[in-house]
Scaffold this motif. Structure first.
Motif: not given
Length: 117
Positions: A22, A25, A29-30, A100, A116
């Motif tokens: 990731t 965001h 949403y990612d 997400t 991430s």
């Protein structure tokens, strides 16, 4: 997010295939980058569409009735509930956008860990 994101730079930070990272965001949403090569498992997402944008390389999205072939700069959205398998002969870089927490295999038990960068 206070800084711009360089996707090519982010892709240099890891080497594992099929392990999305990731990068930011937005609105639940990612936004992720992933390196892929070989084939992924057949799967479906019952609650969301599956977005694929090829940044570099060539991706084949296998559907039960046909194949969708994507090159750099092309995207495809697999509709919710449609079984599919992704395949790349050579290393390919993708941008993914998903709600997400969406497991990449469609099932939390078999999904890659959320990471991430």
């Amino acid at each position: 997010m206070n800084e711009k994101i360089n996707l090519a730079e982010k892709l240099t930070l890891f080497s594992e295939y099929w392990s999305p990272r990731t990068v930011t965001h937005f609105n639940g949403y990612d936004v992720m980058v992933v390196k892929v090569q070989g084939e992924f498992v057949w799967h479906k997402h019952n609650d969301t569409d599956d977005f694929f944008l090829v940044l570099e390389g060539r991706l084949i999205i296998r559907l039960r009735d046909r194949n969708v072939v994507l090159g750099s700069g092309e995207l495809y959205v697999v509709p919710c509930g449609i079984e599919h398998q992704t395949f790349a002969e050579e290393e390919t870089h993708l941008l993914l956008i998903e709600p997400t927490g969406t497991p990449n295999t469609g099932a939390k038990a078999t999904a890659a860990p959320q990471q991430s960068i």
